[in-house]
Design a protein around this motif. Structure first.
Motif, short mmCIF file in Angstrom:
data_model
loop_
_atom_site.label_atom_id
_atom_site.label_comp_id
_atom_site.label_asym_id
_atom_site.label_seq_id
_atom_site.Cartn_x
_atom_site.Cartn_y
_atom_site.Cartn_z
N ARG A 148 2.00 3.44 2.53
CA ARG A 148 2.04 2.15 1.85
C ARG A 148 2.02 1.00 2.85
O ARG A 148 1.40 -0.03 2.61
CB ARG A 148 3.30 2.06 0.97
N ARG A 149 2.71 1.19 3.99
CA ARG A 149 2.69 0.16 5.02
C ARG A 149 1.26 -0.10 5.50
O ARG A 149 0.84 -1.24 5.66
CB ARG A 149 3.57 0.58 6.20
N GLN A 150 0.55 0.97 5.76
CA GLN A 150 -0.84 0.85 6.21
C GLN A 150 -1.70 0.17 5.15
O GLN A 150 -2.52 -0.70 5.46
CB GLN A 150 -1.41 2.24 6.52
N GLU A 151 -1.48 0.55 3.91
CA GLU A 151 -2.27 -0.02 2.81
C GLU A 151 -1.98 -1.50 2.63
O GLU A 151 -2.89 -2.32 2.46
CB GLU A 151 -1.95 0.74 1.51
N ASN A 208 -0.88 -3.58 4.91
CA ASN A 208 -1.45 -4.29 6.05
C ASN A 208 -2.95 -4.53 5.86
O ASN A 208 -3.45 -5.64 6.11
CB ASN A 208 -1.21 -3.48 7.32
N ARG A 209 -3.65 -3.50 5.40
CA ARG A 209 -5.10 -3.63 5.17
C ARG A 209 -5.40 -4.65 4.09
O ARG A 209 -6.29 -5.51 4.25
CB ARG A 209 -5.69 -2.27 4.78
N LEU A 210 -4.66 -4.59 3.00
CA LEU A 210 -4.89 -5.50 1.88
C LEU A 210 -4.58 -6.95 2.28
O LEU A 210 -5.30 -7.87 1.88
CB LEU A 210 -4.03 -5.09 0.68
N GLY A 227 0.07 -12.23 10.26
CA GLY A 227 -0.08 -12.03 11.68
C GLY A 227 0.99 -11.14 12.29
O GLY A 227 1.04 -10.94 13.49
N LEU A 228 1.87 -10.61 11.45
CA LEU A 228 2.97 -9.79 11.94
C LEU A 228 2.57 -8.31 11.99
O LEU A 228 1.52 -7.91 11.51
CB LEU A 228 4.19 -9.96 11.02
N GLY A 229 3.46 -7.49 12.53
CA GLY A 229 3.22 -6.06 12.56
C GLY A 229 3.36 -5.46 11.18
O GLY A 229 3.86 -6.10 10.25
N ILE A 230 2.95 -4.20 11.07
CA ILE A 230 2.95 -3.54 9.77
C ILE A 230 4.35 -3.51 9.15
O ILE A 230 4.54 -3.81 7.97
CB ILE A 230 2.39 -2.11 9.90
N ALA A 290 2.68 -4.59 -6.90
CA ALA A 290 2.12 -5.60 -5.99
C ALA A 290 0.88 -5.06 -5.29
O ALA A 290 -0.12 -5.76 -5.14
CB ALA A 290 3.18 -6.02 -4.97
N ILE A 291 0.95 -3.80 -4.85
CA ILE A 291 -0.19 -3.19 -4.19
C ILE A 291 -1.38 -3.10 -5.14
O ILE A 291 -2.52 -3.41 -4.79
CB ILE A 291 0.18 -1.79 -3.64
N LYS A 292 -1.10 -2.69 -6.37
CA LYS A 292 -2.17 -2.60 -7.38
C LYS A 292 -2.74 -3.99 -7.67
O LYS A 292 -3.93 -4.16 -7.91
CB LYS A 292 -1.64 -1.97 -8.66
N SER A 293 -1.85 -5.01 -7.65
CA SER A 293 -2.29 -6.38 -7.88
C SER A 293 -3.23 -6.84 -6.77
O SER A 293 -4.25 -7.48 -7.02
CB SER A 293 -1.07 -7.31 -7.97
N TYR A 294 -2.87 -6.49 -5.51
CA TYR A 294 -3.74 -6.80 -4.39
C TYR A 294 -5.12 -6.19 -4.61
O TYR A 294 -6.16 -6.84 -4.48
CB TYR A 294 -3.17 -6.20 -3.09
#
Length: 225
Positions: free
Chosen positions: A14-17, A19-21, A169-172, A191-195
């Motif tokens: 989820r952290r990676q996802e 960050n990408r979004l 601009g921050l880390g994951i 929130a992820i789905k909203s992104y």
């Protein structure tokens, strides 16, 4: 690995996802800011507008930055509406209708606008006429800008709206914590789905808007040769 990751093994993914979004959202916002400033520059130079350029608010939220673009676009549409009303007032009805006709050749439309543009602006240039034809009453204003405004408004009103742009601009791990601070833990998946949902629409609308403005600027450059 964080201790919570042992209890919630999906967290690293989820952290990676997230960050990408976040990065994709920032890219789309940046493109929209840049394209809007290009359009403002063209309008100021060739149609005598006095619009101020806009800047991304790095310490603001996603909603605040969406609102900056929306407000700029509303001002742009107001200026184009003034030009449209002036053309309608100065041109004969049959000529004005030709400007609205998508089947009419663009060169013919520019020639029509050229007849009255000096009365409206105080000077006549082919570049000004081309800008008027490209933007006034065209799909750029009636469709493309309206679509982008609608998408930006939806993003601002969504779960994403309260998240700060600065976290991009921050880390994951820092991004992840910032989002957890902006939304309830139980809302993280939402929130992820909203992104994901809004990014599909935003990327499409932003790219179409960018291409439309690029076409306008290229037309202006051609007319000024």
């Amino acid at each position: 690995m964080a201790q919570s990751d042992f209890l919630y093994p999906e967290n690293p993914r989820r952290r990676q996802e997230v960050n990408r979004l976040h990065q994709e959202l920032l890219d789309c916002l940046s493109v929209s800011f840049q394209s809007t400033n290009k359009l403002i520059g063209v309008l100021n130079m060739h149609l005598g507008c006095r619009l101020a350029s806009i800047e991304m608010k790095r310490d603001g939220t996603i909603k605040e930055n969406c609102d900056i673009i929306i407000q700029a676009m509303m001002k742009i549409q107001e200026e184009l509406q003034k030009v449209d009303e002036a053309l309608k007032d100065k041109l004969e009805p049959t000529l004005y209708r030709k400007l609205q006709d998508i089947k009419e050749r663009e060169t013919e439309k520019i020639a029509i606008v050229q007849k009255v543009i000096s009365v409206i602006l105080g000077e006549a240039t082919s570049a000004a006429s081309a800008v008027a034809v490209k933007l006034v009453g065209s799909n750029v204003t009636t469709g493309i800008i309206n679509k982008l405004v609608a998408v930006l408004a939806q993003i601002g009103a969504s779960l994403l709206g309260s998240i700060g742009v600065a976290v991009l601009g921050l880390g994951i791990d820092m991004i992840f914590r910032a989002i957890l601070g902006a939304v309830e833990k139980t809302q993280l998946q939402a929130a992820i789905k909203s992104y994901e949902k809004h990014l599909v629409e935003f990327k499409s609308a932003s790219e179409i808007y960018h291409h439309a403005i690029t076409e306008v600027t290229n037309t202006v450059k051609h007319q000024m040769k």
